[in-house]
Design an enzyme around this catalytic site. Sequence first.
Site, short mmCIF file in Angstrom:
data_model
loop_
_atom_site.label_atom_id
_atom_site.label_comp_id
_atom_site.label_asym_id
_atom_site.label_seq_id
_atom_site.Cartn_x
_atom_site.Cartn_y
_atom_site.Cartn_z
N SER A 14 -6.42 9.49 15.26
CA SER A 14 -8.53 9.57 15.21
C SER A 14 -9.20 7.79 15.60
CB SER A 14 -8.32 9.88 14.26
OG SER A 14 -8.24 9.97 12.98
N HIS A 110 -7.07 0.72 6.39
CA HIS A 110 -6.43 1.55 5.12
C HIS A 110 -7.40 2.59 4.44
CE1 HIS A 110 -3.20 2.02 2.19
NE2 HIS A 110 -3.75 1.74 0.84
C1 GAR Z 1 -5.76 6.55 9.22
O1 GAR Z 1 -6.22 6.91 7.56
C2 GAR Z 1 -5.73 4.41 8.62
O2 GAR Z 1 -6.09 4.53 7.65
C3 GAR Z 1 -4.21 4.50 7.93
O3 GAR Z 1 -3.31 5.66 9.33
C4 GAR Z 1 -4.45 6.73 9.33
C5 GAR Z 1 -4.67 6.73 10.76
O4 GAR Z 1 -4.61 8.12 11.14
N1 GAR Z 1 -2.77 3.23 7.90
C6 GAR Z 1 -2.46 3.63 6.78
O5 GAR Z 1 -1.55 4.37 5.52
C7 GAR Z 1 -1.85 1.82 6.52
N2 GAR Z 1 -1.74 2.11 5.34
P1 GAR Z 1 -5.29 8.01 12.81
O6 GAR Z 1 -4.42 7.65 13.66
O7 GAR Z 1 -5.92 9.17 12.91
O8 GAR Z 1 -6.03 6.38 13.46
#
Ligand code: GAR
Length: 202
Positions: A14, A110
Amino acid sequence: MKKNIAIFASGNGSNFVALVKAVKQRRLDCRISLLVCDNPHAPVLEKARKAGIETLLVERPAFASRRAFEEAVIRYLKAADIKLIVLAGFMRVLSPLLVNAFRGKIINIHPALLPAFKGAHAIADAFHYGVKITGVTVHVVDEEVDHGPIILQEAVPIKPADTLASLEKRIHQVEHRLYPRAVRLCLEGKVKVAGRTLKPRS
Ligand code: GAR
């Protein structure tokens, strides 16, 4: 000429989509030239194909060692003239090799107010801990996990009526607004790291 950036993602994508949208809407002036993904089943791969963005699937088990794996990734990124690496849910720890090769040119998002709630389950960890305020952090990546100079941070209050799902939704909304802004600041050379300006490589 537009600067090339690479987005690294392992999952849903996303944040990847939010960055693609920001470029399309000209809120972000750069070229997303590459999606690097370490998970062949990640939905983000299909999203990149739909957006017409080149994908590089890097499967660690295909390489003899983490070093060989990262050397291959570094070669690819340098050949593609990547100026900034944007980690968007990339759930693999980067080795000092990669961090050194792109020192100060790797950023991460994060879903918590770092240094609190590091790790892969930050939203749930904050929710179950019972904190009243959590949030989103964008930071420059160093050798430690979810650690490094903070570029942008925004608080997200946890309301009494919140469920984990409703909190996740609000956190993601903040991420999608914050990350394009942070990328823009980096590309414009407006992020200072330890007295240096985070400038694109020449
Ligand atoms: C996001 O919420 C990001 O902040 C987190 O993974 C998710 C990915 O969502 N990252 C971490 O937790 C890093 N430690 P997405 O694939 O929908 O962008």
